[in-house]
Design an enzyme around this catalytic site. Structure first.
Site, PDB file in Angstrom:
ATOM      1  N   CYS A   8       2.942 -42.463  30.145  1.00  0.00           N
ATOM      2  CA  CYS A   8       1.953 -41.430  29.877  1.00  0.00           C
ATOM      3  C   CYS A   8       1.618 -40.714  31.156  1.00  0.00           C
ATOM      4  O   CYS A   8       2.238 -40.922  32.180  1.00  0.00           O
ATOM      5  CB  CYS A   8       0.693 -42.081  29.321  1.00  0.00           C
ATOM      6  N   GLY A  34       3.479 -36.901  27.967  1.00  0.00           N
ATOM      7  CA  GLY A  34       3.017 -37.460  26.702  1.00  0.00           C
ATOM      8  C   GLY A  34       2.535 -36.385  25.756  1.00  0.00           C
ATOM      9  O   GLY A  34       1.682 -35.585  26.128  1.00  0.00           O
ATOM     10  N   ASN A 108      -1.090 -45.562  32.510  1.00  0.00           N
ATOM     11  CA  ASN A 108       0.329 -45.196  32.399  1.00  0.00           C
ATOM     12  C   ASN A 108       1.153 -46.410  32.819  1.00  0.00           C
ATOM     13  O   ASN A 108       1.002 -46.881  33.950  1.00  0.00           O
ATOM     14  CB  ASN A 108       0.628 -44.005  33.322  1.00  0.00           C
ATOM     15  N   GLY A 109       1.983 -46.914  31.908  1.00  0.00           N
ATOM     16  CA  GLY A 109       2.823 -48.068  32.217  1.00  0.00           C
ATOM     17  C   GLY A 109       2.782 -49.078  31.098  1.00  0.00           C
ATOM     18  O   GLY A 109       2.352 -48.764  29.989  1.00  0.00           O
ATOM     19  N   TYR A 250      14.739 -38.074  35.222  1.00  0.00           N
ATOM     20  CA  TYR A 250      14.421 -37.418  33.943  1.00  0.00           C
ATOM     21  C   TYR A 250      12.947 -37.133  33.719  1.00  0.00           C
ATOM     22  O   TYR A 250      12.577 -36.055  33.279  1.00  0.00           O
ATOM     23  CB  TYR A 250      14.924 -38.291  32.778  1.00  0.00           C
ATOM     24  N   SER A 291      16.603 -30.820  31.064  1.00  0.00           N
ATOM     25  CA  SER A 291      16.620 -31.957  31.981  1.00  0.00           C
ATOM     26  C   SER A 291      17.831 -31.985  32.913  1.00  0.00           C
ATOM     27  O   SER A 291      17.767 -32.576  33.979  1.00  0.00           O
ATOM     28  CB  SER A 291      16.546 -33.261  31.185  1.00  0.00           C
ATOM     29  N   CYS A 441      12.997 -49.411  41.341  1.00  0.00           N
ATOM     30  CA  CYS A 441      13.278 -50.196  40.135  1.00  0.00           C
ATOM     31  C   CYS A 441      14.532 -49.611  39.512  1.00  0.00           C
ATOM     32  O   CYS A 441      14.547 -48.464  39.070  1.00  0.00           O
ATOM     33  CB  CYS A 441      12.120 -50.127  39.131  1.00  0.00           C
TER      34      CYS A 441
HETATM   35  P1  AMP Z   1      20.835 -39.924  23.739  1.00  0.00           P
HETATM   36  O1  AMP Z   1      21.044 -38.691  22.924  1.00  0.00           O
HETATM   37  O2  AMP Z   1      20.292 -41.062  22.931  1.00  0.00           O
HETATM   38  O3  AMP Z   1      22.040 -40.315  24.540  1.00  0.00           O
HETATM   39  O4  AMP Z   1      19.667 -39.610  24.782  1.00  0.00           O
HETATM   40  C1  AMP Z   1      19.927 -38.917  25.953  1.00  0.00           C
HETATM   41  C2  AMP Z   1      19.169 -37.623  25.980  1.00  0.00           C
HETATM   42  O5  AMP Z   1      17.779 -37.849  25.759  1.00  0.00           O
HETATM   43  C3  AMP Z   1      19.285 -36.948  27.318  1.00  0.00           C
HETATM   44  O6  AMP Z   1      19.478 -35.552  27.079  1.00  0.00           O
HETATM   45  C4  AMP Z   1      17.978 -37.202  28.016  1.00  0.00           C
HETATM   46  O7  AMP Z   1      17.536 -36.037  28.686  1.00  0.00           O
HETATM   47  C5  AMP Z   1      17.018 -37.575  26.930  1.00  0.00           C
HETATM   48  N1  AMP Z   1      16.301 -38.828  27.242  1.00  0.00           N
HETATM   49  C6  AMP Z   1      16.712 -39.867  27.971  1.00  0.00           C
HETATM   50  N2  AMP Z   1      15.778 -40.835  28.007  1.00  0.00           N
HETATM   51  C7  AMP Z   1      14.743 -40.403  27.267  1.00  0.00           C
HETATM   52  C8  AMP Z   1      13.481 -40.957  26.924  1.00  0.00           C
HETATM   53  N3  AMP Z   1      13.113 -42.164  27.338  1.00  0.00           N
HETATM   54  N4  AMP Z   1      12.680 -40.214  26.130  1.00  0.00           N
HETATM   55  C9  AMP Z   1      13.064 -39.013  25.690  1.00  0.00           C
HETATM   56  N5  AMP Z   1      14.242 -38.438  25.995  1.00  0.00           N
HETATM   57  C10 AMP Z   1      15.087 -39.121  26.774  1.00  0.00           C
END
Ligand code: AMP
Length: 471
Positions: A8, A34, A108-109, A250, A291, A441
């Site tokens: 968050c 969030g 947050n965490g 990200y 992203s 991490c």
């Molecule tokens: P996927 O389609 O499941 O491979 O998810 C990867 C895509 O989701 C990438 O375009 C990332 O930018 C985005 N992404 C990666 N991790 C997260 C996350 N924890 N929450 C939301 N989006 C994510």
């Protein structure tokens, strides 16, 4: 293991003027952290008032909802949506009346020993209204505030019980505190704004408030924030830092600076390293918006291959990542993204994204590019393969959801239908972040967790069950 995930955003402000609108603005700047719910708690000189609701800041904290609220000190929170634990029940700040007075908290965490501690506190008569680990933190604090009315001692004692990731903002009666977990897993930064001081998850909010960055909250530090200064309480013992690499890759805004490293700059450097580690003979480099943008710029700069925008992103589309059903997620990718045909037709293209989790997004996008006439589609990824769950607040919960778990890079390349696939190496990522690996991490990449997690290996520990290192 824990209740709902809490990746968050938090903010706390003390000033010589009414800060309700300032809190709301800061939350808008960290809205990307969030979108599930938003809330603020404000101290009006007498007591704490809270307004919170499901939805974006502009809805949950609309002008009409906050117009009656006034105060010179307050905290705010935006909550990250996950498939579980949705809704206003888990919205923050949480407030509670303790033996020592009123406490409001934004977190947050994720607390990793939540399950055991909750059982213990329930057995001792504590009551919980939510399944949130933040409520547990308040319960623990309440116990210590009852024993000793010094809030700093109570926070320290609480910190000695909880493990995991926490960046906290707290009002205890008429005092404001910012707290970062001893590993510094989630970011928290201090700033000076006109007539006051702020602690916030990301520095972009300090910029937007017209302020200046003072410094990051040190891992393990408790900072009391006043309108004209702040006062630090440092931990007696330090443990190895473990800043989450995913914040840079990200999660955070590119215009934020976290632990001394600007997010945009790190992403651009990731692109540079990727271009060196996994070069390709292509006509153009394209980002997966938003992203992958800075990563793609870095790749293009280093390789000399032209950068083009080849995907149009629908900014009103729902977030695909959190949809519970795979078929729904696949369909949603095409609502979210569409290729620009004139850019890609007849070309060898290389697309850059920040990460692959399940592979859903890339599989769809590669197919779209082929349908749009791309001659070849190459994929480069700004994080190494993600193979282990995150217990610290990023919504990547189970091993079986990761495509990189049990598949080689070549196999993943085939599954997503690309002509080639390259991930950045762990050492390349560390180089790009500019912070030594021992202070990061990297658990979702190497399965070595900075805190104790039952059934998982701790960092600096070679086998399961070897408990020579404990955080
Ligand atoms: P996927 O389609 O499941 O491979 O998810 C990867 C895509 O989701 C990438 O375009 C990332 O930018 C985005 N992404 C990666 N991790 C997260 C996350 N924890 N929450 C939301 N989006 C994510």
């Amino acid at each position: 293991m824990t209740g709902p995930k809490h990746s968050c955003g938090v903010v706390g402000i003390s000033a010589d003027h009414d800060i309700v609108a300032v809190l709301q603005k800061a939350l808008m700047i960290i809205q990307h952290r969030g979108q599930e719910s938003a809330g603020i708690s404000v101290f009006d000189g007498m007591t704490i008032h809270t307004v919170k609701d499901a939805g974006l800041v502009q809805t949950a904290l609309s002008r009409s909802r906050i117009e009656g609220l006034h105060g010179n000190m307050g905290i705010g929170h935006v909550r990250y949506a996950t498939t579980g634990g949705k809704g206003v029940r888990n919205a923050q700040p949480l407030t509670m009346t303790t033996a020592f007075g009123v406490v409001a908290i934004g977190h947050n965490g994720d607390i990793t020993n939540y399950g055991n501690l909750r059982k213990e506190y329930l057995a001792n008569g504590a009551v919980f209204q939510t399944d949130s680990d933040t409520e547990l933190i308040i319960n623990i604090m309440s116990k210590y505030l009852g024993q000793n009315s010094n809030p700093i001692l109570a926070i320290r004692a609480t910190m000695s019980e909880i493990d995991g990731a926490y960046a906290l903002v707290l009002i205890i009666n008429d005092r404001l505190f910012a707290v970062r977990d001893p590993h510094g897993i989630r970011p928290l930064i201090l700033g000076k704004i006109k007539g006051g001081y702020v602690a916030v998850s990301e520095s972009a909010a300090i910029d937007a408030l017209g302020g200046q960055i003072v410094r990051d909250v040190v891992p393990g530090e408790i900072v009391e924030i006043f309108k004209d200064s702040f006062k630090s309480n440092m931990p007696k013992f330090t443990c190895p830092y473990a800043h989450c690499m995913f914040e840079w890759v990200y999660f955070a805004r590119p215009d934020s600076v976290i632990d001394g490293q600007e997010v945009y700059d790190v992403r651009r450097r990731i692109g540079v390293v990727l271009a060196r580690e996994s070069p390709a003979k292509v006509d153009l480099v394209m980002p997966i918006p938003d992203s992958g943008r800075a990563h793609a710029i870095g790749f293009s700069n280093e390789s000399g291959i032209p950068y083009e925008e080849g995907f149009m992103k629908n900014r009103f589309a729902e977030r695909t990542f959190i949809m519970p059903d795979q078929h729904e997620r696949e369909l949603a990718v095409s609502t979210k993204m569409n290729p620009i045909k004139s850019t890609v037709a007849g070309k060898k293209v290389l697309i850059v994204d920040d990460s692959i989790v399940r592979g859903t997004t890339l599989k769809q996008l590669v197919l779209m590019l082929r349908k749009a006439g791309a001659k070849e589609v190459h994929v480069r990824i700004g994080s190494p393969p993600i193979t282990a769950p995150c217990y610290y607040g990023v919504d990547m919960k189970t091993r079986d959801q990761f495509i990189a778990n049990g598949h080689s890079v070549d196999e993943i390349c085939k599954i997503i239908g690309a002509d080639s696939l390259g991930y950045i190496s762990i050492s390349g990522l560390v180089e790009a972040i500019g912070i030594p690996a021992e202070k990061l991490c990297l658990a979702c990449l190497n399965g070595q967790y900075p805190t104790r997690i039952e059934g998982e290996r701790e960092r600096f520990q070679s086998t399961l069950g070897d408990s020579s290192f404990q955080s």
